[in-house]
Design a protein around this motif. Structure first.
Motif, PDB file in Angstrom:
ATOM      1  N   GLN A   1      69.380  85.878 197.007  1.00 24.98           N
ATOM      2  CA  GLN A   1      71.357  85.760 196.134  1.00 24.98           C
ATOM      3  C   GLN A   1      71.055  84.795 195.761  1.00 24.98           C
ATOM      4  OE1 GLN A   1      74.442  87.125 197.740  1.00 24.98           O
ATOM      5  NE2 GLN A   1      73.874  89.586 196.793  1.00 24.98           N
ATOM      6  N   GLN A   2      70.881  83.182 195.735  1.00 27.96           N
ATOM      7  CA  GLN A   2      71.145  81.923 195.458  1.00 27.96           C
ATOM      8  C   GLN A   2      69.652  82.042 194.010  1.00 27.96           C
ATOM      9  OE1 GLN A   2      72.054  79.694 198.279  1.00 27.96           O
ATOM     10  NE2 GLN A   2      74.448  79.891 198.125  1.00 27.96           N
ATOM     11  N   SER A   3      69.107  81.936 194.353  1.00 25.70           N
ATOM     12  CA  SER A   3      68.007  81.684 193.785  1.00 25.70           C
ATOM     13  C   SER A   3      67.709  83.057 192.709  1.00 25.70           C
ATOM     14  CB  SER A   3      66.576  81.801 194.320  1.00 25.70           C
ATOM     15  OG  SER A   3      65.896  82.825 195.217  1.00 25.70           O
ATOM     16  N   CYS A   4      68.546  83.949 192.609  1.00 26.20           N
ATOM     17  CA  CYS A   4      68.649  84.977 192.255  1.00 26.20           C
ATOM     18  C   CYS A   4      69.030  85.016 191.136  1.00 26.20           C
ATOM     19  CB  CYS A   4      68.817  86.349 192.746  1.00 26.20           C
ATOM     20  SG  CYS A   4      68.834  87.790 191.974  1.00 26.20           S
ATOM     21  N   GLY A   5      69.808  84.064 190.940  1.00 25.92           N
ATOM     22  CA  GLY A   5      70.622  84.111 189.776  1.00 25.92           C
ATOM     23  C   GLY A   5      69.976  83.169 188.807  1.00 25.92           C
ATOM     24  N   ILE A   6      70.435  83.260 187.406  1.00 23.03           N
ATOM     25  CA  ILE A   6      69.574  83.222 185.890  1.00 23.03           C
ATOM     26  C   ILE A   6      70.283  81.974 185.601  1.00 23.03           C
ATOM     27  CG2 ILE A   6      69.078  83.028 183.135  1.00 23.03           C
ATOM     28  CD1 ILE A   6      68.413  85.950 185.067  1.00 23.03           C
ATOM     29  N   GLU A   7      69.318  80.449 185.903  1.00 20.35           N
ATOM     30  CA  GLU A   7      70.016  78.934 185.665  1.00 20.35           C
ATOM     31  C   GLU A   7      69.695  78.605 184.105  1.00 20.35           C
ATOM     32  OE1 GLU A   7      68.867  76.383 188.361  1.00 20.35           O
ATOM     33  OE2 GLU A   7      70.058  75.510 188.554  1.00 20.35           O
ATOM     34  N   VAL A   8      70.840  78.601 183.762  1.00 18.39           N
ATOM     35  CA  VAL A   8      70.484  77.483 182.637  1.00 18.39           C
ATOM     36  C   VAL A   8      71.512  75.795 182.324  1.00 18.39           C
ATOM     37  CG1 VAL A   8      69.927  79.385 180.983  1.00 18.39           C
ATOM     38  CG2 VAL A   8      72.179  78.746 181.315  1.00 18.39           C
ATOM     39  N   ASN A   9      70.619  75.081 182.016  1.00 16.61           N
ATOM     40  CA  ASN A   9      71.279  73.819 181.701  1.00 16.61           C
ATOM     41  C   ASN A   9      70.794  73.761 179.638  1.00 16.61           C
ATOM     42  OD1 ASN A   9      71.060  72.570 184.714  1.00 16.61           O
ATOM     43  ND2 ASN A   9      68.627  73.576 183.835  1.00 16.61           N
ATOM     44  N   VAL A  10      72.792  73.628 179.451  1.00 15.06           N
ATOM     45  CA  VAL A  10      71.949  73.091 177.799  1.00 15.06           C
ATOM     46  C   VAL A  10      72.213  71.723 177.576  1.00 15.06           C
ATOM     47  CG1 VAL A  10      73.352  73.962 175.989  1.00 15.06           C
ATOM     48  CG2 VAL A  10      73.268  75.285 177.618  1.00 15.06           C
ATOM     49  N   GLN A  11      71.712  71.241 176.787  1.00 17.61           N
ATOM     50  CA  GLN A  11      71.438  69.709 176.665  1.00 17.61           C
ATOM     51  C   GLN A  11      71.921  69.110 175.481  1.00 17.61           C
ATOM     52  OE1 GLN A  11      67.777  68.853 177.417  1.00 17.61           O
ATOM     53  NE2 GLN A  11      68.192  69.014 179.657  1.00 17.61           N
ATOM     54  N   ASP A  12      72.703  68.321 175.133  1.00 15.14           N
ATOM     55  CA  ASP A  12      73.378  68.058 173.689  1.00 15.14           C
ATOM     56  C   ASP A  12      72.360  67.086 173.031  1.00 15.14           C
ATOM     57  OD1 ASP A  12      74.006  65.707 174.566  1.00 15.14           O
ATOM     58  OD2 ASP A  12      75.476  65.431 175.454  1.00 15.14           O
ATOM     59  N   LYS A  13      72.798  66.545 171.599  1.00 20.43           N
ATOM     60  CA  LYS A  13      71.891  65.769 171.302  1.00 20.43           C
ATOM     61  C   LYS A  13      71.178  64.890 171.795  1.00 20.43           C
ATOM     62  CE  LYS A  13      76.227  65.079 168.521  1.00 20.43           C
ATOM     63  NZ  LYS A  13      76.653  65.972 168.920  1.00 20.43           N
ATOM     64  N   ASP A  14      72.084  64.086 172.752  1.00 23.07           N
ATOM     65  CA  ASP A  14      71.619  62.682 173.154  1.00 23.07           C
ATOM     66  C   ASP A  14      70.159  63.320 174.507  1.00 23.07           C
ATOM     67  OD1 ASP A  14      73.123  61.361 171.163  1.00 23.07           O
ATOM     68  OD2 ASP A  14      75.406  61.558 172.952  1.00 23.07           O
ATOM     69  N   ASN A  15      70.139  64.652 174.425  1.00 25.57           N
ATOM     70  CA  ASN A  15      69.889  65.271 175.744  1.00 25.57           C
ATOM     71  C   ASN A  15      69.645  65.484 177.334  1.00 25.57           C
ATOM     72  OD1 ASN A  15      67.530  66.588 174.492  1.00 25.57           O
ATOM     73  ND2 ASN A  15      65.747  65.041 174.301  1.00 25.57           N
ATOM     74  N   LYS A  16      71.542  65.182 176.878  1.00 29.66           N
ATOM     75  CA  LYS A  16      72.175  64.973 178.396  1.00 29.66           C
ATOM     76  C   LYS A  16      72.818  66.514 178.491  1.00 29.66           C
ATOM     77  CE  LYS A  16      74.896  60.906 178.845  1.00 29.66           C
ATOM     78  NZ  LYS A  16      75.910  59.675 178.355  1.00 29.66           N
ATOM     79  N   LEU A  17      73.200  66.485 179.367  1.00 37.50           N
ATOM     80  CA  LEU A  17      73.744  68.000 180.607  1.00 37.50           C
ATOM     81  C   LEU A  17      74.553  67.652 179.781  1.00 37.50           C
ATOM     82  CD1 LEU A  17      72.880  70.900 182.165  1.00 37.50           C
ATOM     83  CD2 LEU A  17      74.084  69.320 183.715  1.00 37.50           C
ATOM     84  N   CYS A  18      74.549  69.302 178.665  1.00 34.87           N
ATOM     85  CA  CYS A  18      76.982  69.240 178.990  1.00 34.87           C
ATOM     86  C   CYS A  18      76.662  70.341 178.712  1.00 34.87           C
ATOM     87  CB  CYS A  18      76.616  69.548 176.935  1.00 34.87           C
ATOM     88  SG  CYS A  18      75.984  70.233 176.013  1.00 34.87           S
TER      89      CYS A  18
END
Ligand SMILES: *[C@@H]1O[C@H](CO)[C@@H](O)[C@H](O)[C@H]1NC(C)=O
Ligand SMILES: *[C@@H]1O[C@H](CO)[C@@H](O)[C@H](O)[C@H]1NC(C)=O
Ligand SMILES: *[C@@H]1O[C@H](CO)[C@@H](O)[C@H](O)[C@H]1NC(C)=O
Ligand SMILES: *[C@@H]1O[C@H](CO)[C@@H](O)[C@H](O)[C@H]1NC(C)=O
Ligand SMILES: *[C@@H]1O[C@H](CO)[C@@H](O)[C@H](O)[C@H]1NC(C)=O
Ligand SMILES: *[C@@H]1O[C@H](CO)[C@@H](O)[C@H](O)[C@H]1NC(C)=O
Ligand SMILES: *[C@@H]1O[C@H](CO)[C@@H](O)[C@H](O)[C@H]1NC(C)=O
Ligand SMILES: *[C@@H]1O[C@H](CO)[C@@H](O)[C@H](O)[C@H]1NC(C)=O
Ligand SMILES: *[C@@H]1O[C@H](CO)[C@@H](O)[C@H](O)[C@H]1NC(C)=O
Ligand SMILES: *[C@@H]1O[C@H](CO)[C@@H](O)[C@H](O)[C@H]1NC(C)=O
Ligand SMILES: *[C@@H]1O[C@H](CO)[C@@H](O)[C@H](O)[C@H]1NC(C)=O
Ligand SMILES: *[C@@H]1O[C@H](CO)[C@@H](O)[C@H](O)[C@H]1NC(C)=O
Length: 417
Positions: A18-35
């Motif tokens: 179940q845990q690995s089944c979620g859709i994981e997304v990381n959005v980064q800002d202009k400076d390529n930092k996770l936001c």
């Protein structure tokens, strides 16, 4: 035994799946930092028109292949946009107001010309629905977590969000370890009628000016830890004021009531000892409590209390009462109350105490003097009384036995000296 092991293993794999089944997304800002971070599941159920004036229902999950084109982060607003398949997209808009953030709306666009998801659709258009999710009042720098199903219904589309973990407004590029759980995930000890569960329908955003009624149930707090505090007149002397208690405050605000424990760890202690008045000031990260004790006619009492701070919801408060008469005892003794007590300090503020013992005047050798117990502990007086009664009964029995024995002895003719 073997069957049990199999079951346990199955359960473990189930959870991992179940845990690995979620859709994981990381959005980064202009400076390529996770936001913006998200890990979630969405199930869609879409009703659409097919030939013969009939309707069909398409059911599908948010697929694992998504792109985040169109997602963006700003300081007070951000968008998570997940694009998938033949021109479908699912997006969620967040706004932050200082201490908290919330999801304002979810927009789901679906392309009815996609014959794999919408076979035999009459329309070939791209349609959107906008709904208001139940994600509100999430503390800044925490992840919103909701394992429970949250179904959001509209006429044509039902969306079920589940296993959701989202942090909008990630600061410093790293995801928070702190979690704000949704009401549905909390143990349901509180009134079940007020908070929305997965089955509660929600109005579409076309009429979303009024926020949905959310009364977060207050989870029962653990007993606060007992803090030991002392004031010394100067570095080289022994304490002149001693206090030992666990504290909790309850604060009423509009239609909400919240409770917060006072954390003795990391508390700054200050104050002063006087002849007629002593003061104890405790400052933690979240609140500052000022106790003013007075001494008149050789009796002391808590005369004033001033509590300032902010609740975890971000609401700040400052409540005081300068006309109290609590914790009264003779000046050469201490006041003690082990049981949980509550005191109404103001119309908005309630103070709860646990394992209380205070001595604001006349402390000798750095230790508490004899304690005067509070009324609530009065039952402990019953113990000596009970012991006394038991002793009395025992004496009576012994006396009775003696007299009976003596009578018998006399009857059998023996002399007793
Ligand atoms: C979502 O859909 C999948 C497969 O279609 C199903 O296994 C799962 O139970 C559904 N979850 C919810 C919460 O409806
Ligand atoms: C949405 O859910 C409701 C209640 O479960 C159901 O009556 C309705 O048919 C569903 N609509 C779609 C499009 O699946
Ligand atoms: C489709 O059904 C609706 C009512 O359900 C009716 O008003 C409409 O005329 C029908 N259209 C056709 C093309 O049959
Ligand atoms: C909708 O689907 C059709 C067929 O798959 C595709 O040709 C079209 O480009 C899609 N529309 C959008 C806006 O992507
Ligand atoms: C959509 O369908 C209409 C007729 O129903 C047609 O005229 C139009 O060209 C179609 N558009 C696409 C992109 O297939
Ligand atoms: C919005 O809600 C109110 C009351 O709930 C209702 O009277 C009104 O018609 C609704 N407006 C729309 C656009 O749905
Ligand atoms: C405290 O004691 C130390 C030595 O024991 C001494 O040097 C210092 O002056 C004293 N301070 C005060 C405020 O009495
Ligand atoms: C007090 O806080 C510190 C750091 O904030 C922590 O290392 C320590 O374990 C805490 N002690 C207790 C008793 O909670
Ligand atoms: C304490 O109160 C007494 C009587 O009210 C007064 O005489 C005395 O001066 C006061 N002492 C101080 C230090 O304020
Ligand atoms: C309580 O303490 C706060 C902060 O120190 C202060 O601003 C406020 O005036 C105090 N209230 C009373 C009634 O003394
Ligand atoms: C303080 O409380 C007493 C009784 O508890 C009351 O008689 C008195 O009027 C109060 N004084 C103020 C200033 O509120
Ligand atoms: C406050 O204490 C009284 C008894 O002293 C008790 O009956 C009451 O339930 C308590 N209230 C709360 C909110 O704990």
């Amino acid at each position: 035994m073997g069957r049990y092991t199999t079951f346990t293993l199955f359960l473990t794999f189930g959870i991992v799946f179940q845990q690995s089944c979620g859709i994981e997304v990381n959005v980064q800002d202009k400076d390529n930092k996770l936001c913006l971070y998200a890990n979630l599941m969405v199930n869609f159920s879409v009703s659409y028109e097919v030939a013969g004036n009939k309707s069909a229902t398409a059911e599908f999950e948010l697929p694992s292949e998504v792109t985040t084109v169109g997602s963006e982060c700003d300081t007070t607003s951000s968008v998570l946009k997940l694009n998938f398949g033949e021109g479908h997209s699912w997006s969620i808009n967040f706004t932050a107001n200082g201490k908290m953030y919330q999801a304002d709306y979810i927009t789901f666009s679906y392309n009815l010309s996609d014959a794999t998801r919408f076979p035999a659709s009459v329309s070939n258009e791209t349609t959107s629905v906008t709904v208001k999710p139940h994600i509100t009042d999430v503390d800044m720098d925490t992840c919103y977590s909701c394992k429970s199903n949250d179904m959001i219904e509209t006429d044509l589309v039902n969306q079920t969000l589940w296993n959701v973990l989202i942090q909008a407004f990630v600061s410093n590029g790293s995801k928070s370890e702190q979690i704000s759980s949704c009401a549905a995930d909390l143990p349901t000890t509180a009134v079940p009628t007020t908070h929305s569960t997965s089955t509660t329908p929600v109005a579409p955003v076309t009429n979303a000016t009024a926020p949905p009624p959310t009364t977060t149930p207050t989870p029962t707090l653990p007993t606060p830890s007992t803090g030991k505090y002392s004031i010394k007149p100067d570095d080289n002397s022994t304490a002149c004021l001693l206090a030992s208690f666990g504290l909790r405050i309850g604060y009423k605000q509009a239609d909400k009531y919240q409770e917060m424990n006072f954390d003795p760890n990391g508390t700054t202690v200050s104050g002063s000892c006087g002849v007629n008045s002593s003061e104890l000031v405790l400052a933690s990260n979240t609140m500052t409590i000022m106790f003013t004790f007075t001494n008149d006619m050789q009796k002391f009492r808590l005369h004033a209390l001033n509590v300032t701070g902010s609740m975890s919801s971000g609401v700040s408060f400052s409540e005081a009462n300068t006309n109290l008469s609590l914790w009264e005892a003779a000046v050469s003794s201490s006041y003690m109350c082990n049981k949980e007590q509550n005191y109404t300090i103001s119309s908005l503020l309630t103070l709860y105490t646990f394992n209380l013992q205070v001595q604001p005047f006349g402390v000798k050798k750095g230790a508490f003097s004899t304690a005067e117990d509070c009324q609530a502990d009065a039952e402990s007086f019953l113990v000596p009384i009970a012991v006394g009664v038991a002793l009395l009964v025992l004496i009576l029995i012994v006396l009775l036995a003696y007299f009976i024995g003596r009578k018998r002895n006399v009857a059998t003719g023996y002399e007793s000296f």
